[in-house]
Motif scaffolding. Structure first.
Motif: not given
Length: 389
Positions: A117-121, A124-126, A154-159
């Motif tokens: 809800k707070y990180l829409p990126a 579709g994940s767990s 940030q990018a590698t964290m989200v990935a």
């Protein structure tokens, strides 16, 4: 030889904490009695563990004291004083929990909300099935203690989070994790529409009257920032990392930290919103053996034996997964408990504990990451002696 400075007594008074007046020797226990109790434990503790410097905060009967020992820097010989800043490592998680409690109380989030809800990126994940509460109490399903080395921004964290697969169903197993509570703090800040660092500096620290607490130590305070010392005696300070602010980023003084503890025992002088935020953080959400997991804080029925405290703060509790019993509804904060938290960086070691029913608490700040059992034992000895006064 470890040099021990003459402790400063009554650095904090109840006037700073609870609206009272400074302590005097006529009080029971008074500065002399408290100094003796602390000295008896801290001096041998420093010698046995080769700790260059320590600051100890005590709150008892609504009055607070700070005792300074040793040096903040071997190179300069600067002594630990009232403004010496220490890294507190994972004790920072209690500030993260306070912010999350504030977000819930103000309606910005609900602990039952899903992380996506707070990180829409992450949709579709767990994390579609993992709640904020699961992140806050380390039951997301087995997130590791630390991020892999390739998570650097940030990018590698989200990935990383998108690809991560839980080993356990959410809410069933506790595995202590910076990657878990770090994301919890990040999402709490997202819900409030500001960066975590800004919320700490502009909202949380001021709410508790903390004037010497920082995520990023300003340049004009760097002279007060102690050096930590590694196992081989080299000076060291914490290095930047992903979600470091949320998981282990606070630098503070013993005076500020004991003020924070006192307010967690008696928040009468706090804004009502932060009193309620503390209540959220100190509620019991899971049971793991003798320990009840709050947000950041960990609680034990009081009186508690030293063996139980040592078991609850053991490396086994940090490094291994444990079955949990989810407490539904959460157990409201209680007075007859000991509430504690450990924290470490490579060069610093911290332990804080307090007993609301007895109105006693302790902060141990050291510029060496010495063994947790030694910290817990020292604090237990001092608290037990204070209770008997």
């Amino acid at each position: 030889m470890i040099r021990v400075s003459r402790p400063n007594l009554g650095i904090l008074a109840a006037g700073l904490l609870l609206g009272g007046t400074a302590a005097h020797a006529a009080d029971n226990p008074g500065p002399k009695e408290i100094k003796h109790i602390v000295d008896q434990t801290i001096r041998p503790l420093m010698k046995e563990n080769d700790i260059p410097g320590m600051a100890v905060g005590i709150t008892v009967g609504g009055k607070a004291y700070v005792f300074n020992y040793g040096i903040a820097s071997k190179k300069s010989g600067q002594k630990v004083n009232d403004e010496t800043l220490f890294e507190i490592g994972s004790v920072s998680k209690t500030f993260t929990a306070t912010l999350a409690g504030y977000a819930q109380v103000t309606g910005a989030l609900s602990l039952s909300d899903k992380a996506t809800k707070y990180l829409p990126a992450l949709a579709g994940s767990s994390f579609d099935t993992i709640s904020l509460l699961d992140l806050g109490v380390y039951t997301a399903g087995g997130l590791p203690l630390q991020f892999p080395d390739n998570v650097t921004d940030q990018a590698t964290m989200v990935a990383y989070y998108k690809d991560w697969q839980p080993a356990y169903a959410p809410g069933t197993h506790r595995l202590y994790s910076n990657a878990s509570i770090g994301l919890f703090g990040y999402l709490a800040a997202q819900s409030l529409g500001q960066s975590f660092d800004d919320l700490m500096a502009q909202k949380v620290f001021p709410a508790f009257g903390l004037t010497h607490s920082y995520i990023h130590v300003p340049q004009n305070k760097m002279a007060s920032y102690a050096y930590g010392y590694s196992k081989d005696g080299k000076p060291i300070r914490v290095r930047p990392g992903v979600l470091d602010s949320e998981a282990y980023g606070v630098k503070t003084t013993a005076s500020d930290m004991i003020r924070f503890l006192a307010a967690n025992m008696n928040g009468a002088k706090l804004d009502d919103t932060f009193r309620r935020a503390i209540s959220v953080a100190q509620s019991g959400y899971d049971k793991i053996g003798d320990m009840t997991q709050g947000l950041g804080w960990e609680m034990y029925d009081y009186p508690v034996t030293l063996d139980r405290l040592l078991a609850g703060n053991s490396s086994d509790m940090v490094l291994k997964p444990h079955d949990v019993t989810r407490l539904s509804p959460p157990v409201p904060p209680r007075q007859d408990v000991l509430i504690n938290k450990t924290g470490s960086t490579n060069g610093f070691g911290t332990y804080v504990a307090f007993v609301p029913a007895k109105n006693i608490g302790i902060v141990l700040l050291a510029n060496r990451n010495y063994p947790t059992p030694a910290r817990v034992t020292a604090a237990y000895q001092i608290l037990t002696a204070l209770e008997k006064q």
